[in-house]
Design a protein around this motif. Sequence first.
Motif, mmCIF file in Angstrom:
data_model
loop_
_atom_site.group_PDB
_atom_site.id
_atom_site.type_symbol
_atom_site.label_atom_id
_atom_site.label_comp_id
_atom_site.label_asym_id
_atom_site.label_seq_id
_atom_site.Cartn_x
_atom_site.Cartn_y
_atom_site.Cartn_z
ATOM 1 N N THR A 29 13.160 93.779 20.906
ATOM 2 C CA THR A 29 14.299 94.333 21.648
ATOM 3 C C THR A 29 15.172 95.163 20.706
ATOM 4 O O THR A 29 15.619 96.256 21.057
ATOM 5 C CB THR A 29 15.127 93.201 22.288
ATOM 6 O OG1 THR A 29 14.284 92.479 23.190
ATOM 7 C CG2 THR A 29 16.317 93.748 23.050
ATOM 8 N N ARG A 30 15.385 94.651 19.518
ATOM 9 C CA ARG A 30 16.271 95.313 18.551
ATOM 10 C C ARG A 30 15.601 96.499 17.864
ATOM 11 O O ARG A 30 16.193 97.568 17.727
ATOM 12 C CB ARG A 30 16.690 94.265 17.517
ATOM 13 C CG ARG A 30 17.615 94.731 16.418
ATOM 14 C CD ARG A 30 17.895 93.614 15.406
ATOM 15 N NE ARG A 30 16.668 93.168 14.742
ATOM 16 C CZ ARG A 30 16.216 91.915 14.768
ATOM 17 N NH1 ARG A 30 16.879 90.954 15.373
ATOM 18 N NH2 ARG A 30 15.087 91.590 14.156
ATOM 19 N N ALA A 102 14.745 94.416 30.222
ATOM 20 C CA ALA A 102 15.410 95.025 29.062
ATOM 21 C C ALA A 102 14.691 94.669 27.762
ATOM 22 O O ALA A 102 14.603 95.497 26.849
ATOM 23 C CB ALA A 102 16.868 94.598 28.995
ATOM 24 N N THR A 103 14.150 93.464 27.667
ATOM 25 C CA THR A 103 13.435 93.084 26.439
ATOM 26 C C THR A 103 12.140 93.868 26.290
ATOM 27 O O THR A 103 11.606 93.964 25.188
ATOM 28 C CB THR A 103 13.104 91.575 26.388
ATOM 29 O OG1 THR A 103 12.179 91.249 27.428
ATOM 30 C CG2 THR A 103 14.345 90.727 26.484
ATOM 31 N N HIS A 105 11.843 97.158 26.912
ATOM 32 C CA HIS A 105 12.089 98.558 26.545
ATOM 33 C C HIS A 105 11.672 98.851 25.113
ATOM 34 O O HIS A 105 11.074 99.883 24.851
ATOM 35 C CB HIS A 105 13.560 98.914 26.758
ATOM 36 C CG HIS A 105 13.902 99.111 28.195
ATOM 37 N ND1 HIS A 105 14.927 99.905 28.607
ATOM 38 C CD2 HIS A 105 13.361 98.616 29.333
ATOM 39 C CE1 HIS A 105 15.005 99.886 29.935
ATOM 40 N NE2 HIS A 105 14.063 99.103 30.375
ATOM 41 N N GLY A 106 11.985 97.954 24.203
ATOM 42 C CA GLY A 106 11.668 98.188 22.804
ATOM 43 C C GLY A 106 10.186 98.192 22.509
ATOM 44 O O GLY A 106 9.743 98.773 21.525
ATOM 45 N N THR A 163 16.438 98.376 37.374
ATOM 46 C CA THR A 163 16.147 98.395 35.937
ATOM 47 C C THR A 163 15.792 99.792 35.444
ATOM 48 O O THR A 163 16.007 100.098 34.277
ATOM 49 C CB THR A 163 15.023 97.407 35.566
ATOM 50 O OG1 THR A 163 13.801 97.824 36.186
ATOM 51 C CG2 THR A 163 15.374 95.995 35.971
ATOM 52 N N GLY A 167 18.844 99.887 33.162
ATOM 53 C CA GLY A 167 18.165 98.813 32.451
ATOM 54 C C GLY A 167 18.510 98.674 30.987
ATOM 55 O O GLY A 167 18.063 97.740 30.330
ATOM 56 N N GLU A 168 19.296 99.589 30.455
ATOM 57 C CA GLU A 168 19.680 99.507 29.044
ATOM 58 C C GLU A 168 20.828 98.512 28.879
ATOM 59 O O GLU A 168 21.656 98.367 29.781
ATOM 60 C CB GLU A 168 20.114 100.880 28.530
ATOM 61 C CG GLU A 168 19.019 101.922 28.548
ATOM 62 C CD GLU A 168 17.894 101.625 27.586
ATOM 63 O OE1 GLU A 168 18.152 101.012 26.526
ATOM 64 O OE2 GLU A 168 16.749 102.001 27.886
ATOM 65 N N PRO A 169 20.904 97.827 27.754
ATOM 66 C CA PRO A 169 21.996 96.866 27.543
ATOM 67 C C PRO A 169 23.383 97.468 27.765
ATOM 68 O O PRO A 169 24.269 96.809 28.297
ATOM 69 C CB PRO A 169 21.800 96.417 26.090
ATOM 70 C CG PRO A 169 20.331 96.573 25.853
ATOM 71 C CD PRO A 169 19.937 97.801 26.635
ATOM 72 N N GLN A 171 24.229 99.491 29.918
ATOM 73 C CA GLN A 171 24.423 99.703 31.355
ATOM 74 C C GLN A 171 24.503 98.394 32.130
ATOM 75 O O GLN A 171 24.388 98.385 33.340
ATOM 76 C CB GLN A 171 23.268 100.545 31.919
ATOM 77 C CG GLN A 171 23.168 101.930 31.331
ATOM 78 C CD GLN A 171 21.887 102.610 31.785
ATOM 79 O OE1 GLN A 171 20.788 102.101 31.567
ATOM 80 N NE2 GLN A 171 22.040 103.746 32.436
ATOM 81 N N ARG A 172 24.721 97.298 31.449
ATOM 82 C CA ARG A 172 24.683 95.977 32.094
ATOM 83 C C ARG A 172 25.713 95.854 33.216
ATOM 84 O O ARG A 172 25.425 95.259 34.243
ATOM 85 C CB ARG A 172 24.894 94.888 31.035
ATOM 86 C CG ARG A 172 24.379 93.533 31.465
ATOM 87 C CD ARG A 172 22.876 93.630 31.767
ATOM 88 N NE ARG A 172 22.347 92.364 32.169
ATOM 89 C CZ ARG A 172 22.324 91.910 33.423
ATOM 90 N NH1 ARG A 172 22.816 92.608 34.404
ATOM 91 N NH2 ARG A 172 21.816 90.734 33.690
#
Length: 195
Positions: A29-30, A102-103, A105-106, A163, A167-169, A171-172
């Motif tokens: 994710t990071r 979201a997890t 995406h990375g 999402t 779906g980005e953090p 944009q929560r």
Amino acid sequence: MAAERARPLRADAQANQDRILEAAARAFTRDGADASLKGIAQEAGVGIGTLYRRFPTREDLIEALYRNQTAALCDAATSLLDANPPALALRTWMDRFVDYVATKHGMAEALQAVLATHNDLRMRTRGMLGDAVARLVRAGVAAGTIRADIDTADVLMALSGVTLVAGEPAQRDQAARLLDLLMAGLEPRGPQPGE
């Protein structure tokens, strides 16, 4: 590897695997799909050899993480229903769905490669997610808090749409507002104009 997966792990090996998967979720994710496997092992508190014994390739780790997170999300439907009224259980599950996506995406590119070679995994995942949504919707219909004419496939597609656009953090908050709109559309309708 398939036979190894089917065999139950010793408690310490299971704990190591769980820590590796938790660290991998954070790292991917990071840092994206190129996250350091050595860094993942260090964050999990295991040696790199332990990581490679369980997950010989990066793709094996990504696939295991995907399977693990999908199962956890789907299993949450039952525990959420046990602890909450159905509408709240569904709304909470929707939040978890957004976090679940979201997890991904990375590691989207690597995950697409894994899913391209494992079409059965993609289909099984859709089925599991569909079953979880159906369980939540059925409970809401039975409680009178969700409309009976709802197609659960439509709910899952709407969630996927949320999402895609939020779906980005970062944009929560927007995702939460969109989920609230979705929930409002699932509520039983009162008398309509002209009825």
